[in-house]
Write a protein that holds these residues in place. Structure first.
Motif, PDB file in Angstrom:
ATOM      1  N   ALA A 175       0.770  -1.249   0.012  1.00 62.10           N
ATOM      2  CA  ALA A 175       0.054   0.020   0.004  1.00 62.10           C
ATOM      3  C   ALA A 175       0.918   1.360   0.289  1.00 62.10           C
ATOM      4  O   ALA A 175       2.083   1.282   0.471  1.00 62.10           O
ATOM      5  N   SER A 176       0.372   2.371  -0.531  1.00 60.99           N
ATOM      6  CA  SER A 176       0.974   3.592  -0.590  1.00 60.99           C
ATOM      7  C   SER A 176       0.173   4.805   0.384  1.00 60.99           C
ATOM      8  O   SER A 176      -1.062   4.939  -0.008  1.00 60.99           O
ATOM      9  N   MET A 177       0.997   5.495   1.391  1.00 58.15           N
ATOM     10  CA  MET A 177       0.338   6.307   1.815  1.00 58.15           C
ATOM     11  C   MET A 177       1.057   7.765   1.666  1.00 58.15           C
ATOM     12  O   MET A 177       2.409   7.917   2.053  1.00 58.15           O
ATOM     13  N   PHE A 178       0.352   8.833   1.386  1.00 57.29           N
ATOM     14  CA  PHE A 178       0.823  10.145   1.255  1.00 57.29           C
ATOM     15  C   PHE A 178       1.075  10.644   2.540  1.00 57.29           C
ATOM     16  O   PHE A 178       0.387  10.811   3.322  1.00 57.29           O
ATOM     17  N   TYR A 179       2.193  11.129   2.669  1.00 61.36           N
ATOM     18  CA  TYR A 179       2.561  12.188   3.951  1.00 61.36           C
ATOM     19  C   TYR A 179       2.175  13.614   3.736  1.00 61.36           C
ATOM     20  O   TYR A 179       2.414  14.298   2.752  1.00 61.36           O
ATOM     21  N   ASN A 180       1.608  13.961   4.832  1.00 60.19           N
ATOM     22  CA  ASN A 180       1.576  15.695   4.782  1.00 60.19           C
ATOM     23  C   ASN A 180       0.967  15.984   6.477  1.00 60.19           C
ATOM     24  O   ASN A 180       0.212  15.009   7.072  1.00 60.19           O
ATOM     25  N   LEU A 181       1.226  17.041   6.616  1.00 55.65           N
ATOM     26  CA  LEU A 181       0.517  17.628   8.265  1.00 55.65           C
ATOM     27  C   LEU A 181      -0.641  17.791   8.082  1.00 55.65           C
ATOM     28  O   LEU A 181      -1.414  17.988   6.971  1.00 55.65           O
ATOM     29  N   LEU A 182      -1.325  17.421   9.217  1.00 59.69           N
ATOM     30  CA  LEU A 182      -2.857  17.589   9.437  1.00 59.69           C
ATOM     31  C   LEU A 182      -2.848  19.311   9.433  1.00 59.69           C
ATOM     32  O   LEU A 182      -4.274  19.805   9.254  1.00 59.69           O
ATOM     33  N   TYR A 183      -2.017  19.910   9.760  1.00 57.18           N
ATOM     34  CA  TYR A 183      -1.935  21.338   9.735  1.00 57.18           C
ATOM     35  C   TYR A 183      -0.862  21.750   8.955  1.00 57.18           C
ATOM     36  O   TYR A 183       0.237  21.422   9.250  1.00 57.18           O
ATOM     37  N   GLY A 184      -0.633  22.910   8.452  1.00 56.39           N
ATOM     38  CA  GLY A 184       0.520  23.739   7.948  1.00 56.39           C
ATOM     39  C   GLY A 184       0.246  24.251   6.734  1.00 56.39           C
ATOM     40  O   GLY A 184      -0.466  23.761   5.801  1.00 56.39           O
ATOM     41  N   ALA A 185       0.728  25.265   6.674  1.00 58.08           N
ATOM     42  CA  ALA A 185       0.576  26.451   5.416  1.00 58.08           C
ATOM     43  C   ALA A 185       1.796  27.044   5.195  1.00 58.08           C
ATOM     44  O   ALA A 185       2.684  27.441   6.174  1.00 58.08           O
ATOM     45  N   TRP A 186       2.381  27.348   3.815  1.00 55.78           N
ATOM     46  CA  TRP A 186       3.413  28.149   3.640  1.00 55.78           C
ATOM     47  C   TRP A 186       3.225  29.595   3.817  1.00 55.78           C
ATOM     48  O   TRP A 186       2.136  29.860   3.994  1.00 55.78           O
ATOM     49  N   ASN A 187       4.424  30.275   3.707  1.00 53.42           N
ATOM     50  CA  ASN A 187       4.200  31.876   4.082  1.00 53.42           C
ATOM     51  C   ASN A 187       3.202  32.608   2.867  1.00 53.42           C
ATOM     52  O   ASN A 187       2.923  33.548   3.165  1.00 53.42           O
ATOM     53  N   ASP A 188       3.058  31.896   1.779  1.00 52.89           N
ATOM     54  CA  ASP A 188       2.222  32.430   0.796  1.00 52.89           C
ATOM     55  C   ASP A 188       0.655  31.763   0.960  1.00 52.89           C
ATOM     56  O   ASP A 188      -0.032  31.875  -0.221  1.00 52.89           O
ATOM     57  N   TYR A 189       0.191  31.658   2.068  1.00 55.62           N
ATOM     58  CA  TYR A 189      -0.892  30.936   2.090  1.00 55.62           C
ATOM     59  C   TYR A 189      -2.364  31.629   1.790  1.00 55.62           C
ATOM     60  O   TYR A 189      -3.077  31.389   1.143  1.00 55.62           O
ATOM     61  N   ALA A 190      -2.016  33.100   2.004  1.00 53.82           N
ATOM     62  CA  ALA A 190      -3.073  33.961   1.494  1.00 53.82           C
ATOM     63  C   ALA A 190      -3.373  34.013   0.083  1.00 53.82           C
ATOM     64  O   ALA A 190      -4.688  34.036  -0.341  1.00 53.82           O
TER      65      ALA A 190
END
Length: 571
Positions: free
Chosen positions: A198-213
């Protein structure tokens, strides 16, 4: 005690003892075509050679299911249709009453990888050839890795899949400015699925870059260090493309946003689920309106809503040093995953975390530990310390967990692309037998039971035995009752340099092999069978032991232990 010793000496010739310098079982190298199998699947085996006069034996625990002559370098076997069963396949012959094991390999028949998770990782998604990708997948398959965490495959944390209009971009850079190829990610997923990985994609459940807006993330969704929303909480990453701004997992607007971005991922890449990460305890933090936020308490509603949104996808959330684990495990995640940090540096700590996860989940999920070996040694190039790795895996596996450690390279740092340390040939060979052992005996190691404290003594004084937790210069005994069995794990810390699992500088010492030692177990039950298996002896093949009940003691002789061995007493 003289009577006990006399009985056991009569059994000496029944064992095939391996000389200390020849413990690695490499005469016949066996491979299977998949990492795991569904009930009813046909298993294809290959061997590097045929040994005349040898027999192939298929076993579940210590019970022989089938035997056949070895006559080819390739053959097939269809195991029983029972789900969630581990098997050991042994190549053996008996000459003058002495059994010789020439090769072993394990088989896992499980319809769902999360029952017995064996987690690996990938961290390099630059443009790779099909040959390179296949080689990495095959290596993980050979260790029976049944799921892969795709670490830092994504573009921005708040927009993981970079799109070019309505289609995915062909490439992008991650936060560390590394090149990522869409085709490499997709090919890894597809080739993994071909091996039942199986393949699981990694990512934070929270988190945004500084250009989020500019990408539609509102500052009202962020977490702040003050109650006037003027100081956003962030994880600084100097020299990288952005810091990571922490969003509020409990904010339903953020949930809807990141779930929509996750839909894009699933629509374009056939991932089996989301491996969610966090950054641990953020201290006292606030939402945009100045209300205190207990971040761990937001995990449960986030995960529950995620499961509602994607009911057919798996989900895993890293409990960093157990932060928020009770909230995570109450939300229906598919495995328990803990990244282990200070002060949990002892072998006892690893066992405690696994037992804690068992308790918090009511024994419903099994544990994977992200526990980084030889951490400081990995600041420069070299090799992993074999004793450090094997002791750590022995403890984790004996307590029913598994260890996130294998990918394109072995893992030494929380930043997975770090590949300064490599596995030696010896470590790779030995570690494969540890993974075979975990698979073959998964129904003992990872399927329930109650840990206990048996009264076990050394009948001939060879071992200094102490019940868990480990004590320096002793052999630790880990007891567990399971159905009609008493399990006894022995971990040989008798001459180790320390009891810290991380082995930070790679200084753990090789344990002295103990042979032909007599043990006496306090026992009042009628015993039907006693058998022994060790990943350090004959590739993990089980060996039935002669035993005798003398008064209130069950007496038997064990052929050999180096790092770890398992005794099973059946009633």
């Amino acid at each position: 005690m003289a009577l006990l010793f006399l009985h056991c000496t009569k059994a000496e010739d029944t064992f095939n003892y391996i000389p200390e310098e020849n413990q690695l079982l490499t005469e016949v190298i066996l491979k299977t075509d998949k990492a795991k199998y569904a009930p009813g699947d046909v298993i294809s085996f290959t061997a590097n050679k045929v040994l005349s006069g040898f027999t192939i034996r298929y076993k579940h625990l210590n019970t022989v299911i089938k035997e056949e002559s070895m006559s080819s370098t390739s053959w097939t076997w269809t195991p029983p249709t029972n789900d969630y069963k581990g098997y050991m396949v042994e190549i053996y012959k008996i000459t003058d009453g002495v059994e010789t094991i020439a090769g072993t390999i394990a088989v896992d028949v499980s319809s769902d990888w999360t029952k017995f998770p064996r987690y690996g990782f990938l961290s390099n998604f630059n443009t790779l050839s099909n040959t390179q990708i296949s080689a990495n997948i095959d290596m993980l398959k050979d260790f029976h890795i049944n799921a892969i965490q795709f670490y830092d495959w994504q573009h921005k944390h708040h927009a993981p899949l970079k799109m070019n209009g309505n289609v995915p971009a062909t490439s992008w850079v991650d936060i560390a400015n590394r090149n990522i190829s869409f085709n490499t990610v997709k090919t890894y997923i597809d080739k993994g699925h071909n091996k039942n990985i199986a393949s699981m994609f990694y990512n934070l459940l929270y988190g945004a870059w500084n250009d989020y807006a500019t990408d539609g993330v509102s500052p009202e969704w962020l977490i702040y260090n003050n109650n006037s929303h003027t100081n956003a909480n962030k994880h600084p990453l100097p020299g990288w493309l952005s810091d990571i701004y922490v969003t509020n997992p409990g904010n339903t607007n953020w949930q809807n946003y990141i779930f929509d971005k996750t839909t894009l991922v699933y629509n374009n890449l056939n991932f089996d689920g989301w491996h969610l990460d966090q950054l641990g305890d953020r201290g006292t933090v606030y939402d945009y309106n100045g209300n205190t936020v207990q971040i761990n308490q937001t995990f449960t509603p986030f995960l529950q809503n995620l499961k509602t949104k994607f009911p057919n996808k798996k989900m895993v959330l890293n409990a960093v040093n157990q932060y928020g684990q009770s909230n995570i495990l109450s939300a229906g995640v598919d495995i328990a995953y803990t990244e282990v940090w200070d002060p949990n540096n002892t072998y006892k700590s690893l066992a405690d975390i696994i037992k804690d996860n068992n308790s918090l989940s009511s024994n419903q999920v099994n544990t994977v530990l992200a526990a980084y070996m030889n951490y400081d040694k990995a600041n420069s190039a070299g090799f992993f310390n074999t004793p450090g790795v094997l002791f750590t895996d022995a403890v984790i596996f004996a307590f029913g967990g598994s260890h996130l450690e294998l990918g394109e390279h072995m893992l030494a740092k929380e930043y997975f692309p770090n590949n300064n340390l490599q596995m030696s040939g010896e470590l790779k060979t030995r570690l494969q037998k540890y993974y075979d052992f975990m698979v073959a005996y998964e129904n003992i190691l990872r399927e329930g039971g109650t840990f206990n404290s048996p009264v076990l003594n050394s009948g001939d004084g060879q071992l200094n035995l102490k019940n868990w937790p480990p004590v320096a210069s002793t052999v630790s005994v880990i007891g567990k009752s399971l159905a009609n069995k008493q399990i006894l794990h022995l971990i040989n810390f008798s001459n180790t340099s320390n009891l810290n699992w991380r082995d930070t500088n790679g200084e753990q010492t090789t344990p002295t092999v103990k042979k032909n030692f007599t043990l006496s177990l306090a026992n009042s039950n009628t015993v039907s069978k006693v058998w022994y298996a060790s990943p350090d002896l004959d590739g993990g093949a089980s060996k039935e032991l002669i035993f005798n009940q003398v008064g209130g003691n069950l007496v038997f002789k064990v052929p050999l232990i180096q790092y770890w061995g398992m005794i099973v007493v059946e009633y």
